[in-house]
Scaffold this active site. Sequence first.
Site, short mmCIF file in Angstrom:
data_model
loop_
_atom_site.label_atom_id
_atom_site.label_comp_id
_atom_site.label_asym_id
_atom_site.label_seq_id
_atom_site.Cartn_x
_atom_site.Cartn_y
_atom_site.Cartn_z
N PRO A 65 0.82 -1.22 0.00
CA PRO A 65 0.00 0.00 0.00
C PRO A 65 0.85 1.26 0.00
CG PRO A 65 -0.13 -1.14 2.13
CD PRO A 65 0.68 -2.00 1.22
N ASP A 66 0.35 2.32 -0.64
CA ASP A 66 1.06 3.60 -0.57
C ASP A 66 0.62 4.32 0.70
OD1 ASP A 66 -1.47 4.50 -1.12
OD2 ASP A 66 -0.99 5.47 -3.02
N ARG A 83 -1.17 7.55 0.70
CA ARG A 83 -2.32 8.45 0.68
C ARG A 83 -3.51 8.01 -0.14
NH1 ARG A 83 2.28 11.32 1.15
NH2 ARG A 83 2.37 12.81 2.86
N ASN A 120 10.87 5.21 -2.32
CA ASN A 120 10.44 3.93 -1.76
C ASN A 120 11.53 3.27 -0.94
OD1 ASN A 120 8.07 4.45 -2.96
ND2 ASN A 120 8.29 2.96 -4.62
N ILE A 121 11.06 2.48 0.01
CA ILE A 121 11.97 1.80 0.92
C ILE A 121 11.79 0.29 0.80
CG2 ILE A 121 12.19 3.70 2.56
CD1 ILE A 121 9.88 2.54 4.16
N ASP A 122 11.10 -0.13 -0.24
CA ASP A 122 10.78 -1.56 -0.36
C ASP A 122 11.85 -2.37 -1.08
OD1 ASP A 122 10.38 -0.94 -3.10
OD2 ASP A 122 8.24 -0.59 -2.79
N HIS A 176 14.98 8.03 0.52
CA HIS A 176 14.50 7.87 1.89
C HIS A 176 15.07 6.63 2.55
CE1 HIS A 176 10.85 10.69 0.97
NE2 HIS A 176 12.00 11.34 1.08
N CYS A 189 21.86 2.19 15.22
CA CYS A 189 21.21 2.74 16.40
C CYS A 189 20.63 4.12 16.06
CB CYS A 189 22.23 2.87 17.53
SG CYS A 189 21.57 3.71 18.97
N CYS A 230 21.08 -1.47 20.59
CA CYS A 230 22.46 -1.10 20.27
C CYS A 230 23.41 -1.64 21.34
CB CYS A 230 22.56 0.43 20.20
SG CYS A 230 24.24 1.02 19.96
N CYS A 252 25.16 1.83 23.08
CA CYS A 252 24.47 2.77 23.98
C CYS A 252 23.10 2.28 24.44
CB CYS A 252 24.32 4.13 23.30
SG CYS A 252 23.01 4.17 22.08
N THR A 273 3.69 9.19 -7.30
CA THR A 273 3.99 9.95 -6.07
C THR A 273 3.03 11.12 -5.93
OG1 THR A 273 5.62 11.34 -4.92
CG2 THR A 273 5.82 11.21 -7.33
N SER A 274 2.72 11.46 -4.68
CA SER A 274 1.86 12.62 -4.44
C SER A 274 2.69 13.90 -4.36
CB SER A 274 1.07 12.43 -3.15
OG SER A 274 1.96 12.30 -2.06
N ARG A 310 -2.21 8.48 -10.72
CA ARG A 310 -3.68 8.40 -10.72
C ARG A 310 -4.29 9.79 -10.75
NH1 ARG A 310 -4.63 4.22 -6.94
NH2 ARG A 310 -4.67 2.72 -8.62
P1 CNA Z 1 1.86 8.74 -1.49
O1 CNA Z 1 1.78 10.04 -0.84
O2 CNA Z 1 1.05 7.64 -0.91
O3 CNA Z 1 1.45 8.95 -3.02
C1 CNA Z 1 1.31 7.88 -3.90
C2 CNA Z 1 0.76 8.41 -5.21
O4 CNA Z 1 0.72 7.34 -6.13
C3 CNA Z 1 -0.65 8.97 -5.10
O5 CNA Z 1 -0.75 10.16 -5.85
C4 CNA Z 1 -1.51 7.86 -5.70
O6 CNA Z 1 -2.67 8.36 -6.34
C5 CNA Z 1 -0.57 7.27 -6.71
N1 CNA Z 1 -0.84 5.86 -7.00
C6 CNA Z 1 -0.91 4.84 -6.14
N2 CNA Z 1 -1.14 3.68 -6.78
C7 CNA Z 1 -1.24 4.00 -8.09
C8 CNA Z 1 -1.48 3.27 -9.27
N3 CNA Z 1 -1.66 1.94 -9.24
N4 CNA Z 1 -1.54 3.91 -10.44
C9 CNA Z 1 -1.35 5.26 -10.51
N5 CNA Z 1 -1.11 6.01 -9.43
C10 CNA Z 1 -1.04 5.39 -8.23
O7 CNA Z 1 3.36 8.22 -1.58
P2 CNA Z 1 4.67 9.05 -1.96
O8 CNA Z 1 5.61 8.06 -2.49
O9 CNA Z 1 4.39 10.25 -2.73
O10 CNA Z 1 5.14 9.52 -0.53
C11 CNA Z 1 6.43 9.37 -0.17
C12 CNA Z 1 6.60 8.44 1.03
C13 CNA Z 1 5.79 7.20 0.95
C14 CNA Z 1 8.00 7.97 1.03
O11 CNA Z 1 8.70 8.59 2.04
C15 CNA Z 1 7.98 6.46 1.24
O12 CNA Z 1 8.90 6.05 2.21
C16 CNA Z 1 6.60 6.15 1.67
N6 CNA Z 1 6.09 4.83 1.33
C17 CNA Z 1 6.84 3.95 0.61
C18 CNA Z 1 6.32 2.71 0.31
C19 CNA Z 1 7.18 1.74 -0.47
O13 CNA Z 1 8.38 1.73 -0.30
N7 CNA Z 1 6.56 0.94 -1.34
C20 CNA Z 1 5.02 2.37 0.70
C21 CNA Z 1 4.29 3.31 1.44
C22 CNA Z 1 4.83 4.54 1.75
#
Ligand code: CNA
Length: 380
Positions: free
Chosen positions: A117-118, A120, A191-193, A210, A218, A242, A245, A282-283, A307
């Site tokens: 899951p993302d 937002r 992303n951190i995945d 990130h 630590c 750690c 410490c 990304t948002s 999206r």
């Molecule tokens: P966000 O704020 O959740 O934005 C994600 C964006 O992607 C939104 O605009 C969504 O509408 C869009 N979106 C999601 N799925 C789809 C899709 N299938 N098709 C088209 N658009 C889509 O996440 P951001 O990455 O902007 O925020 C940054 C944070 C989220 C980072 O610091 C990450 O560490 C953190 N994060 C990462 C993961 C991961 O590593 N997979 C997961 C969740 C959060």
Amino acid sequence: MSKAKSSRERRIAPPGITRVTRSSINPQDSQRTKPADSGLVDDLSLMSVSEQQASLARKGKSYQSSSPSTKAVLSSPSGSSVPRGALGTIGRLMKLGRVRNIVVVAGAGISTASGIPDFRTPGTGLYANLAKYDIPYPEAIFNIDYFSDNPHPFFSLAKELYPGHHRPNYVHYFIRMLHQKGLLLRMYTQNIDGLEKLCGIPDDKLVEAHGSFATAACHLCYTPYPSEEAKQAIMNGSVPICTFCAGAVKPNVVFFGEDLPEKYFQHAEDFPKADLLMIMGTSLKIEPFASLVNTVKSTVPRLLLNRDSVGPFERRPLRRGDYMELGDLSESVRKLAEILGWHTEIQDLMNSHENGLCSYIDPSISSGENSDSSETDSMH
Ligand code: CNA
């Protein structure tokens, strides 16, 4: 708590670099408004869309792939046909060899098709499903002070996000294909995945802005801690401690208020060199990452695949040279791959990789280990 704060305050940026920490605040958008002056953008507007579409673009309407207009085709000088719309425009530019240094900027949306899951997305995003983590507000899960008091909510989330549970999807492999075609200058991911590395994008082409789970330290004194041991402890529901410490150890994922990895600062060289910026999933809400998209030259085309429209793409009129394809990212990327004639190649790559036949990938990457710890050096 106070120890944590003073410890973090001791962190310094590399010499000659202003210290930059991760923040959820999106400052005043610094998008340049001066008109584009390069022939490249002129070429784009001529070859990509009809006057009617261009006018729509200036009014900020998106090119929906499902709209009838995107099914129309334009003839290229080579005689092949390319669909109109944002994807057709960018695809045509790429096919003409006008793009050689693509910078990709990505977020959680590129991994939702892998089942992660993302933040937002309403309903499915982590922020909408935080009740199980028992935290007072969504950002607390990545807040270093909150972690200092109570690391368990982040560790619960970490269990789900740790590399090894998810596979890269078509979007990741498309980006790897950009690299294989010699077109990827750099990918900047939030992303951190770890799925970028897992699909075979090499370390030198990737900036995990990130951080990642690949290393751990630590959170108070930054003494490195074996990442596999940290993972085992977290998976078993305990807190890795750690040895120096006795502070809680955390994977080197960048929390709000923490410094970004040294590698992030490569952006100062990369973005001015880019001749195409692709922004995916990304948002653009997290700074300083979000503002990177405003640091390409004003003449450089930017393609948003998401999206919904975000960041500078919410502006009306759109900046000249800005293109967006709104809708499901996997579908949009697949359409672009088809325009480029790469779709079968990407599928073959995915299949061979999934079958373990792809020798390109470093086995230590797929096993979750990390051969490159340079990006976290500045954190200690
Ligand atoms: P966000 O704020 O959740 O934005 C994600 C964006 O992607 C939104 O605009 C969504 O509408 C869009 N979106 C999601 N799925 C789809 C899709 N299938 N098709 C088209 N658009 C889509 O996440 P951001 O990455 O902007 O925020 C940054 C944070 C989220 C980072 O610091 C990450 O560490 C953190 N994060 C990462 C993961 C991961 O590593 N997979 C997961 C969740 C959060």
